[in-house]
Write a protein that holds these residues in place. Structure first.
Motif, mmCIF file in Angstrom:
data_model
loop_
_atom_site.group_PDB
_atom_site.id
_atom_site.type_symbol
_atom_site.label_atom_id
_atom_site.label_comp_id
_atom_site.label_asym_id
_atom_site.label_seq_id
_atom_site.Cartn_x
_atom_site.Cartn_y
_atom_site.Cartn_z
ATOM 1 N N ALA A 13 -28.734 -4.264 -4.349
ATOM 2 C CA ALA A 13 -28.105 -5.051 -2.804
ATOM 3 C C ALA A 13 -26.861 -5.470 -2.790
ATOM 4 C CB ALA A 13 -29.046 -5.172 -1.619
ATOM 5 N N LEU A 14 -26.913 -6.185 -3.711
ATOM 6 C CA LEU A 14 -26.678 -7.770 -4.234
ATOM 7 C C LEU A 14 -25.417 -6.956 -4.597
ATOM 8 C CD1 LEU A 14 -25.732 -10.260 -3.598
ATOM 9 C CD2 LEU A 14 -26.564 -10.666 -6.175
ATOM 10 N N GLY A 15 -25.211 -5.910 -5.445
ATOM 11 C CA GLY A 15 -24.192 -5.614 -5.807
ATOM 12 C C GLY A 15 -22.927 -4.620 -5.146
ATOM 13 N N ALA A 16 -24.348 -3.695 -4.479
ATOM 14 C CA ALA A 16 -23.357 -3.183 -3.389
ATOM 15 C C ALA A 16 -22.418 -3.895 -2.269
ATOM 16 C CB ALA A 16 -24.903 -1.874 -2.392
ATOM 17 N N ALA A 17 -23.007 -4.894 -1.628
ATOM 18 C CA ALA A 17 -22.207 -5.633 -0.875
ATOM 19 C C ALA A 17 -21.258 -6.011 -2.054
ATOM 20 C CB ALA A 17 -23.515 -6.970 -0.408
ATOM 21 N N GLN A 18 -21.109 -6.919 -2.698
ATOM 22 C CA GLN A 18 -20.405 -7.440 -3.669
ATOM 23 C C GLN A 18 -19.304 -6.375 -3.452
ATOM 24 O OE1 GLN A 18 -22.326 -8.242 -7.175
ATOM 25 N NE2 GLN A 18 -22.411 -10.469 -6.803
ATOM 26 N N THR A 19 -19.539 -5.148 -4.205
ATOM 27 C CA THR A 19 -18.644 -3.433 -4.445
ATOM 28 C C THR A 19 -17.410 -3.804 -2.694
ATOM 29 O OG1 THR A 19 -19.904 -2.730 -5.886
ATOM 30 C CG2 THR A 19 -18.016 -1.136 -4.931
ATOM 31 N N ALA A 20 -18.470 -3.345 -1.786
ATOM 32 C CA ALA A 20 -17.719 -3.688 -0.088
ATOM 33 C C ALA A 20 -17.075 -5.278 -0.371
ATOM 34 C CB ALA A 20 -19.196 -3.885 0.642
ATOM 35 N N GLY A 286 -5.256 0.873 -5.851
ATOM 36 C CA GLY A 286 -6.501 1.660 -6.227
ATOM 37 C C GLY A 286 -6.888 1.256 -7.918
ATOM 38 N N LEU A 287 -5.890 0.599 -8.837
ATOM 39 C CA LEU A 287 -6.701 -0.298 -9.656
ATOM 40 C C LEU A 287 -7.526 -1.123 -9.298
ATOM 41 C CD1 LEU A 287 -3.424 1.167 -11.626
ATOM 42 C CD2 LEU A 287 -5.372 2.178 -11.649
ATOM 43 N N ALA A 288 -6.937 -2.015 -8.538
ATOM 44 C CA ALA A 288 -7.977 -3.730 -8.027
ATOM 45 C C ALA A 288 -9.028 -3.303 -7.826
ATOM 46 C CB ALA A 288 -6.941 -4.100 -7.124
ATOM 47 N N VAL A 289 -9.536 -1.944 -7.412
ATOM 48 C CA VAL A 289 -10.834 -1.358 -7.041
ATOM 49 C C VAL A 289 -11.464 -1.187 -8.169
ATOM 50 C CG1 VAL A 289 -11.922 0.281 -5.623
ATOM 51 C CG2 VAL A 289 -9.910 -1.181 -3.990
ATOM 52 N N VAL A 290 -10.484 -0.470 -8.863
ATOM 53 C CA VAL A 290 -11.442 0.344 -9.751
ATOM 54 C C VAL A 290 -11.658 -1.251 -10.841
ATOM 55 C CG1 VAL A 290 -10.707 1.576 -12.191
ATOM 56 C CG2 VAL A 290 -10.575 2.374 -9.720
ATOM 57 N N PHE A 291 -10.896 -2.723 -10.878
ATOM 58 C CA PHE A 291 -11.447 -3.039 -11.989
ATOM 59 C C PHE A 291 -12.481 -4.044 -11.223
ATOM 60 C CE2 PHE A 291 -7.273 -3.317 -13.484
ATOM 61 C CZ PHE A 291 -7.633 -2.637 -14.514
ATOM 62 N N GLY A 292 -12.200 -4.246 -10.120
ATOM 63 C CA GLY A 292 -13.309 -4.944 -8.791
ATOM 64 C C GLY A 292 -14.540 -4.119 -9.517
ATOM 65 N N VAL A 293 -14.674 -3.145 -9.117
ATOM 66 C CA VAL A 293 -15.906 -2.240 -9.371
ATOM 67 C C VAL A 293 -16.790 -2.117 -10.040
ATOM 68 C CG1 VAL A 293 -16.950 0.258 -9.202
ATOM 69 C CG2 VAL A 293 -15.324 -0.655 -7.335
ATOM 70 N N VAL A 294 -15.786 -2.048 -11.786
ATOM 71 C CA VAL A 294 -16.006 -2.329 -13.485
ATOM 72 C C VAL A 294 -16.548 -4.019 -13.325
ATOM 73 C CG1 VAL A 294 -15.598 -2.631 -16.008
ATOM 74 C CG2 VAL A 294 -14.930 -0.662 -14.328
ATOM 75 N N THR A 295 -16.409 -4.618 -12.785
ATOM 76 C CA THR A 295 -16.694 -5.940 -13.132
ATOM 77 C C THR A 295 -18.448 -6.414 -12.038
ATOM 78 O OG1 THR A 295 -14.209 -7.030 -13.111
ATOM 79 C CG2 THR A 295 -16.456 -8.450 -12.502
ATOM 80 N N VAL A 296 -18.678 -5.998 -11.072
ATOM 81 C CA VAL A 296 -19.344 -6.160 -10.547
ATOM 82 C C VAL A 296 -20.822 -4.768 -11.606
ATOM 83 C CG1 VAL A 296 -21.048 -4.729 -8.653
ATOM 84 C CG2 VAL A 296 -18.480 -6.033 -7.759
ATOM 85 N N LEU A 297 -20.250 -3.666 -11.635
ATOM 86 C CA LEU A 297 -21.300 -3.299 -12.220
ATOM 87 C C LEU A 297 -21.690 -4.048 -14.328
ATOM 88 C CD1 LEU A 297 -20.048 1.070 -12.301
ATOM 89 C CD2 LEU A 297 -21.434 -0.569 -10.653
ATOM 90 N N LEU A 298 -20.947 -4.427 -14.479
ATOM 91 C CA LEU A 298 -21.098 -5.006 -15.776
ATOM 92 C C LEU A 298 -21.564 -6.264 -15.796
ATOM 93 C CD1 LEU A 298 -17.407 -5.014 -17.299
ATOM 94 C CD2 LEU A 298 -19.205 -4.296 -18.524
#
Length: 317
Positions: A13-20, A286-298
């Motif tokens: 849930a925290l990861g989903a909030a961070q992605t948002a 688009g690239l900033a979102v991709v980088f951000g989501v990858v960071t959250v997943l890592l």
């Protein structure tokens, strides 16, 4: 629900909030960029009709909340937008450039874990000795050198002076595996600082683990030293290193941008730099979102590894 499942649910849930949060932050930051994007895209001598047409395409006259809603809804459909400069979908840029970036990051991570863990264990095994002091001195010295300075130094020595390796990837396109020599210097630059920081963490963790009571008890029972070191002490020593590895992956995302620019590698970093220079907002977003989501997943993966090996470490969720 068990404690582990409860922790995992809270962490997801925290990861989903961070992605948002990443999506909102990327939109707000690109909205806050100074100047008029339509005028900047219209060229050195902007034509009012062209500026008006660009403003219509970019929907700059519409409320920001409405544009954000449409953009976020597109992200949910894997639609990252369309480049204002070329008219290509952002996903097309992503598909073309992700190969070299993933190759660089993958090779770096593939070498990073055995090198850093091996150096850390080696230094801890010879604590206070010549090898320990040598490893500590070299890792401290290399860590102090910024990646761009190290890259220039390696190019001068190994490419220009000795002629052993190509200085850049110019002429090789995105198929870098066709000429593996072009990968050597970029991977060395990406490896340098993470190996130093993680090996020092592993060394400290191994020294603490080897001094723990359970290790003394295992020795009294005659358990071989190698089994104690690798099967019992190392899992406890790598818990803090796992989180550092996640932060290293974060750093890799930014480090790859610098390395790709320095060695002229056509990856995501190069695309991002070109998009910023051309003020191509959809590509930047688009690239900033991709980088951000990858960071959250890592970071999510690192927390799960830490929770698995050291549940008492108290990883926040």
């Amino acid at each position: 629900m068990t404690d582990r499942r409860s922790w995992l649910a809270r962490r997801l849930a925290l990861g989903a909030a961070q992605t948002a949060g990443v999506v909102v932050l990327v939109f707000l930051l690109t909205e806050a960029l100074p100047g008029d994007a339509a005028v900047a895209l219209a060229g050195d001598v902007p034509d009012p009709e062209r500026v008006a047409r660009i403003r219509e395409i970019m929907r700059l006259d519409e409320p920001a909340a409405e544009r954000f809603g449409d953009w976020a809804a597109g992200l949910l459909r894997a639609d990252l937008g369309t480049s204002l400069v070329s008219g290509r979908p952002v996903t097309g840029y992503l598909a073309d450039a992700i190969g070299p970036t993933v190759l660089l990051a993958g090779l770096t991570l593939l070498l990073l874990v055995p090198l850093s863990v091996g150096l850390g264990v080696l230094a801890a095994r010879h604590e206070g000795g010549l090898i320990d002091r040598l490893v500590s001195a070299v890792t401290l010295g290399v860590y102090a050198i910024p990646e761009f300075a190290l890259g220039v130094l390696l190019i001068v020595v190994f490419a220009l002076r000795l002629g052993w390796l190509p200085p850049t990837a110019v002429g090789h396109g995105t198929d870098l595996l066709a000429e593996p020599a072009v990968l050597v210097l970029p991977v060395l630059v990406l490896l340098a600082r993470p190996v130093c920081s993680i090996s020092r963490l592993v060394r400290a963790g191994m020294i603490d683990a080897m001094a723990a009571p359970y290790v003394a008890q295992a020795r009294r029972y005659g358990v071989p030293g190698g089994r104690i070191r690798w099967s019992h002490a190392l899992p406890n020593a790598v818990a803090p290193a796992a989180q550092q590895l996640a932060r290293t992956c974060d750093w890799l995302l930014s480090g790859v941008i610098v390395v790709e620019a320095l060695f002229v590698i056509p990856g995501l970093g190069t695309v991002l730099i070109d998009a910023v220079a051309a003020r191509d907002i959809p590509v930047v977003q688009g690239l900033a979102v991709v980088f951000g989501v990858v960071t959250v997943l890592l970071n999510l993966a690192a927390d799960m590894v830490t929770h698995r090996f050291a549940p008492r470490a108290g990883v926040a969720a």
